[in-house]
Design a protein around this motif. Structure first.
Motif, mmCIF file in Angstrom:
data_model
loop_
_atom_site.group_PDB
_atom_site.id
_atom_site.type_symbol
_atom_site.label_atom_id
_atom_site.label_comp_id
_atom_site.label_asym_id
_atom_site.label_seq_id
_atom_site.Cartn_x
_atom_site.Cartn_y
_atom_site.Cartn_z
ATOM 1 N N HIS A 286 0.847 -1.204 0.000
ATOM 2 C CA HIS A 286 0.000 0.000 0.000
ATOM 3 C C HIS A 286 0.874 1.243 0.000
ATOM 4 C CE1 HIS A 286 -3.652 2.285 1.910
ATOM 5 N NE2 HIS A 286 -3.211 2.833 0.796
ATOM 6 N N THR B 82 -5.020 9.711 6.327
ATOM 7 C CA THR B 82 -4.413 8.413 6.644
ATOM 8 C C THR B 82 -5.396 7.477 7.335
ATOM 9 O OG1 THR B 82 -2.288 9.544 6.902
ATOM 10 C CG2 THR B 82 -2.426 7.309 7.744
ATOM 11 N N ALA C 210 -6.599 3.777 5.974
ATOM 12 C CA ALA C 210 -6.511 2.529 6.747
ATOM 13 C C ALA C 210 -7.838 1.784 6.732
ATOM 14 C CB ALA C 210 -6.088 2.838 8.184
ATOM 15 N N LYS D 119 -8.348 -1.926 4.851
ATOM 16 C CA LYS D 119 -8.719 -3.045 5.724
ATOM 17 C C LYS D 119 -9.776 -3.923 5.057
ATOM 18 C CE LYS D 119 -9.302 -5.444 9.573
ATOM 19 N NZ LYS D 119 -8.317 -6.430 10.032
ATOM 20 N N LEU E 110 3.433 -1.369 4.079
ATOM 21 C CA LEU E 110 2.999 0.024 4.067
ATOM 22 C C LEU E 110 4.156 0.917 3.633
ATOM 23 C CD1 LEU E 110 0.754 2.081 4.725
ATOM 24 C CD2 LEU E 110 1.656 2.163 7.067
ATOM 25 N N SER F 151 1.709 4.034 10.605
ATOM 26 C CA SER F 151 1.730 2.665 11.102
ATOM 27 C C SER F 151 0.840 2.507 12.328
ATOM 28 C CB SER F 151 3.164 2.252 11.433
ATOM 29 O OG SER F 151 3.202 0.964 11.986
ATOM 30 N N PHE G 172 -2.795 2.471 11.202
ATOM 31 C CA PHE G 172 -3.138 1.222 10.522
ATOM 32 C C PHE G 172 -3.255 0.074 11.538
ATOM 33 C CE2 PHE G 172 -2.771 3.503 6.754
ATOM 34 C CZ PHE G 172 -2.938 2.714 5.641
ATOM 35 N N ARG G 173 -2.328 0.018 12.473
ATOM 36 C CA ARG G 173 -2.386 -1.038 13.493
ATOM 37 C C ARG G 173 -3.618 -0.867 14.389
ATOM 38 N NH1 ARG G 173 2.118 -4.170 13.751
ATOM 39 N NH2 ARG G 173 3.935 -3.449 12.559
ATOM 40 N N ASN H 98 -6.373 0.041 13.450
ATOM 41 C CA ASN H 98 -7.492 -0.484 12.668
ATOM 42 C C ASN H 98 -7.375 -1.987 12.411
ATOM 43 O OD1 ASN H 98 -9.502 1.725 11.479
ATOM 44 N ND2 ASN H 98 -7.481 2.672 11.691
ATOM 45 N N ILE I 291 -4.763 -3.800 11.216
ATOM 46 C CA ILE I 291 -4.009 -4.222 10.035
ATOM 47 C C ILE I 291 -2.614 -4.676 10.447
ATOM 48 C CG2 ILE I 291 -3.091 -3.489 7.795
ATOM 49 C CD1 ILE I 291 -5.358 -1.361 7.785
ATOM 50 N N VAL J 204 0.867 -4.692 9.789
ATOM 51 C CA VAL J 204 1.695 -3.808 8.980
ATOM 52 C C VAL J 204 3.156 -4.250 8.949
ATOM 53 C CG1 VAL J 204 2.568 -1.444 8.763
ATOM 54 C CG2 VAL J 204 0.197 -1.835 9.437
#
Length: 198
Positions: A32, A113, A117, A121, A131, A142, A145-146, A148, A150, A152
């Motif tokens: 991504h 961002t 995310a 997802k 990422l 990061s 994203f984490r 959410n 994900i 990474v």
């Protein structure tokens, strides 16, 4: 703020948080590349339409894509007032540089961002995701994203502090840019924490 050793001091904690990515088998399926900026114009080449930050991110994504077969490149980035989204403009460069269009996924509705995310997802689910974003932005990206859910694998690029600065330097626009970038990210981290996104 424009004195290079001082701006490096501000930015290095962010850029040093994650090292250059080292991939190991089994390789993740998805890469991504987060969006940044561009200007659509028929009067300049495609490579000049993208911001320098976007160029660095797209190039890193392409290098990772070409290093291992079977990967998919995800581009995200909102259009704003432009007729073409940043995700689509980045994908155009990737295709021009040899990426198979069938291996590209475009997410052009996400405006920041956190929305990027949430959108990705839905595609990757519990699968690991490489990422790609600027080294200074990676800590915030990061973490979001984490948050959410994900998984990474951080692949930072677009490093602004590339070597140790000597003290005998004059203030410069480059130093000021690094300070601006650092403050942008520290304020972004504070804002995300206040919102509860981190």
């Amino acid at each position: 703020m424009s004195y290079p050793p001082f701006s490096a001091l501000l930015l290095k904690p962010l850029e040093n948080a994650y090292p250059k990515v080292q991939l190991h088998s089994p390789f993740p399926r998805y890469i991504h590349v987060l969006g940044n900026g561009h200007t659509s114009s028929q009067n300049i080449p495609l490579s000049s339409e993208l911001s320098l930050t976007s160029l660095a991110r797209v190039n890193e994504g392409i290098l990772l894509y070409k290093s291992h077969p079977g990967m998919k490149l995800i581009f995200s980035g909102y259009g704003g007032g432009d007729s073409v989204s940043n995700a689509r403009k980045n994908s155009q460069l990737a295709i021009a540089l040899g990426v198979n269009s069938n291996d590209i996924v475009i997410l052009e509705e996400a405006k920041d961002t956190a929305e990027e995310a949430i959108a990705v997802k839905k595609i990757v689910g519990s699968q690991p995701l490489i990422l790609v974003t600027s080294a200074s932005h990676m800590v915030r990206a990061s973490s979001i994203f984490r948050k959410n859910g994900i998984c990474v694998i951080e692949a930072p690029t677009d490093f602004l502090v590339k070597k140790e600065d000597t003290l005998w330097q004059f203030p410069s626009s480059g130093g000021l840019r690094r300070s601006e970038c650092a403050f942008h990210e520290y304020l972004g981290l504070l804002w995300e924490k206040l919102k509860g996104s981190l």
